[in-house]
Design an enzyme around this catalytic site. Structure first.
Site, PDB file in Angstrom:
ATOM      1  N   LYS A  98     -61.800  23.090  61.472  1.00  0.00           N
ATOM      2  CA  LYS A  98     -62.421  23.313  60.159  1.00  0.00           C
ATOM      3  C   LYS A  98     -63.406  22.193  59.808  1.00  0.00           C
ATOM      4  CE  LYS A  98     -59.799  26.967  58.738  1.00  0.00           C
ATOM      5  NZ  LYS A  98     -58.722  27.111  59.698  1.00  0.00           N
TER       6      LYS A  98
HETATM    7  C1  LIG Z   1     -58.082  28.187  60.243  1.00  0.00           C
HETATM    8  C2  LIG Z   1     -57.411  28.011  61.535  1.00  0.00           C
HETATM    9  C3  LIG Z   1     -57.380  29.025  62.512  1.00  0.00           C
HETATM   10  C4  LIG Z   1     -57.928  30.401  62.252  1.00  0.00           C
HETATM   11  O1  LIG Z   1     -59.340  30.414  62.176  1.00  0.00           O
HETATM   12  P1  LIG Z   1     -60.099  31.634  61.535  1.00  0.00           P
HETATM   13  O2  LIG Z   1     -61.525  31.242  61.492  1.00  0.00           O
HETATM   14  O3  LIG Z   1     -59.507  31.828  60.179  1.00  0.00           O
HETATM   15  O4  LIG Z   1     -59.856  32.810  62.424  1.00  0.00           O
HETATM   16  C5  LIG Z   1     -56.812  28.760  63.749  1.00  0.00           C
HETATM   17  N1  LIG Z   1     -56.265  27.548  64.000  1.00  0.00           N
HETATM   18  C6  LIG Z   1     -56.263  26.569  63.078  1.00  0.00           C
HETATM   19  C7  LIG Z   1     -55.620  25.279  63.432  1.00  0.00           C
HETATM   20  C8  LIG Z   1     -56.828  26.753  61.829  1.00  0.00           C
HETATM   21  O5  LIG Z   1     -56.810  25.759  60.919  1.00  0.00           O
END
Ligand SMILES: *Cc1c(COP(=O)(O)O)cnc(C)c1O
Length: 456
Positions: free
Chosen positions: A119
């Site tokens: 993120k």
């Molecule tokens: C947010 C997240 C995901 C999922 O990602 P999306 O873009 O919502 O599909 C997978 N792994 C981690 C560690 C995350 O924080």
């Protein structure tokens, strides 16, 4: 050398008779709007293309340089090139590692940013871009509902940035203790609210605030993955991974641990821009609405979502699915109702999906540790397990699995599986030295509104 394409942003609801928003807007407007006025998600009108020469040349470049070359294709009309170059250099000043498991399989680590999940890639780019694009004296309030990783990434990205106030809402009972510690230790212009409810309650409060005319003066904006500003930077690492592992003519498989489908959408765009992608694997946990849809053609969202150890992927109606539907000539309403079924056969050609149980996730973590001495986090483990399932079906080819978080973010889960302690990433050690601070909030909207108005 650079060809500049004219790219605008349109709503996934644009075709709706009467209520659809059919205008094309700038990136800047899409970024600050978050959602389109008709409740749809913004989509670029076209995917800019890169020649295979351009892609091959990424090999050996720094990540921030690759980011600059790709994002220029989208933003050259709206941001000065020097500004974009500076943003990319500032956003991507941490390592991006690739580790090889066997001849056919590599891991791309997206977990070395300040909050140890992928993120960070989008949050940092988005914060710096908003800062560069906003009016000088404007004060902007960024609202974030988070199930764990988004909130801290966005909070850290905006921390100390003048002209922004960030309010994070998280469900008190639904995050790991490390995630909680991260959310409550940002400080400065970032406020954290522990909500006595579920993630859905947090999202509801945020949505209600957006519709509230009494809050117009706060210039509210959202940084959840509905914002197209979070999708564009997630295109970059697929190119980066490919350029570091493949040679001209090679096609790669990408396996992406998925919840709201924003991360994988970056790969879907990358392929449309010219990246040779053999197959995109959408790896999900017990929330199997998408693999069910691919096999049956009927989309049935799950409510409530199923609780799994890969908690950032506990999503029963992925918000970015509306964008996938749009790309394949379909239409999906925000509540998960299908307006127009997409072209399923084209989808299946490019996408594959598998649902991985917690038991299989645990087994994958154990096996990977025994075999390679590599500690996966529960999300990355879902990605690797889905790739293994894909290969069991007889498909071949070289693959990259995205490791989306550091195992040290989930120390209880991972240490109970492996029977040994899990080291925290360096950024978390540093963060834990700061004092915690948060406010408590019930699920009551009036209380939330008052909070927003009281504490500028
Ligand atoms: C947010 C997240 C995901 C999922 O990602 P999306 O873009 O919502 O599909 C997978 N792994 C981690 C560690 C995350 O924080």
């Amino acid at each position: 050398m650079q060809s500049i394409e004219h790219i605008r942003y349109i709503s996934t609801n644009r075709h709706l008779p009467g209520t659809g928003f059919s205008e094309e807007v700038s990136f800047r407007q899409a970024l600050f709007d978050g959602l389109a006025p008709d409740g749809g998600l913004y989509m670029p009108t076209t995917a800019p293309t890169l020649s295979s020469d351009e892609i091959v040349q990424f090999s050996g470049l720094s990540y921030s340089e690759v980011a600059f070359r790709i994002l220029t294709k989208f933003l050259a009309e709206e941001l000065a090139l020097e500004v974009l170059e500076e943003i990319c250099a500032a956003a991507y000043d941490f390592p991006i590692l690739i580790e090889t498991l066997d001849r056919e399989t590599s891991l791309l680590y997206l977990d070395r940013g300040p909050t140890a999940s992928f993120k960070d890639f989008a949050a940092r780019f988005m914060a710096l871009t908003m800062n560069a694009m906003k009016e000088k004296d404007e004060l902007i309030t960024v609202l974030v509902a988070t199930s764990g990783d988004t909130g801290s990434a966005v909070g850290e990205a905006f921390c100390g940035m003048e002209g922004f106030r960030v309010v994070i809402l998280y469900p008190e009972q639904e995050v790991s203790h490390i995630q909680r510690a991260q959310l409550e230790r940002i400080g400065e212009n970032v406020q954290t609210l522990r909500v006595d409810g579920q993630f859905d309650d947090c999202q509801r409060l945020v949505k209600q605030a957006f519709l509230d005319q009494n809050l117009a003066s706060l210039n509210l904006t959202s940084s959840n993955s509905i914002n197209v500003g979070r999708i564009l930077p997630q295109i970059v690492y697929y190119f980066f991974g490919w350029a570091n592992l493949a040679r001209e003519g090679d096609q790669l498989i990408f396996s992406v641990p998925s919840g709201n489908f924003g991360n994988s959408l970056g790969c879907e765009f990358a392929r449309r821009m010219g990246l040779p992608v053999e197959r995109l694997i959408l790896a999900v946990n017990d929330n199997d609405e998408f693999p069910q849809f691919l096999s049956s053609g009927a989309y049935i969202s799950l409510s409530p979502s199923r609780q799994c150890i890969s908690n950032a992927m506990n999503v029963g109606n992925p918000s970015n699915l509306a964008r996938y539907f749009d790309l394949y000539e379909g239409h999906l309403f925000p509540d998960g109702t299908v307006g127009q079924t997409p072209e399923l056969s084209a989808m299946k050609e490019n996408l594959w999906s598998a649902s991985i149980s917690d038991e299989e996730t645990r087994r994958t973590i154990t096996r990977t540790f025994e075999q390679y001495n590599i500690m996966l986090d529960p999300h990355g483990a879902v990605g690797l397990a889905a790739l293994q399932r894909y290969r069991e079906k007889g498909f071949k080819g070289q693959a990259i699995v995205l490791e989306t978080a550091h195992p040290g973010k989930f120390p209880d889960t991972v240490s109970s599986i492996l029977g040994q302690s899990v080291e925290a990433p360096p950024s978390l050690v540093h963060m834990m030295k700061r004092p915690p601070s948060s406010d408590r909030l019930s699920c009551d909207y009036e209380q939330f509104r008052q909070y927003l108005l009281d504490q500028p």
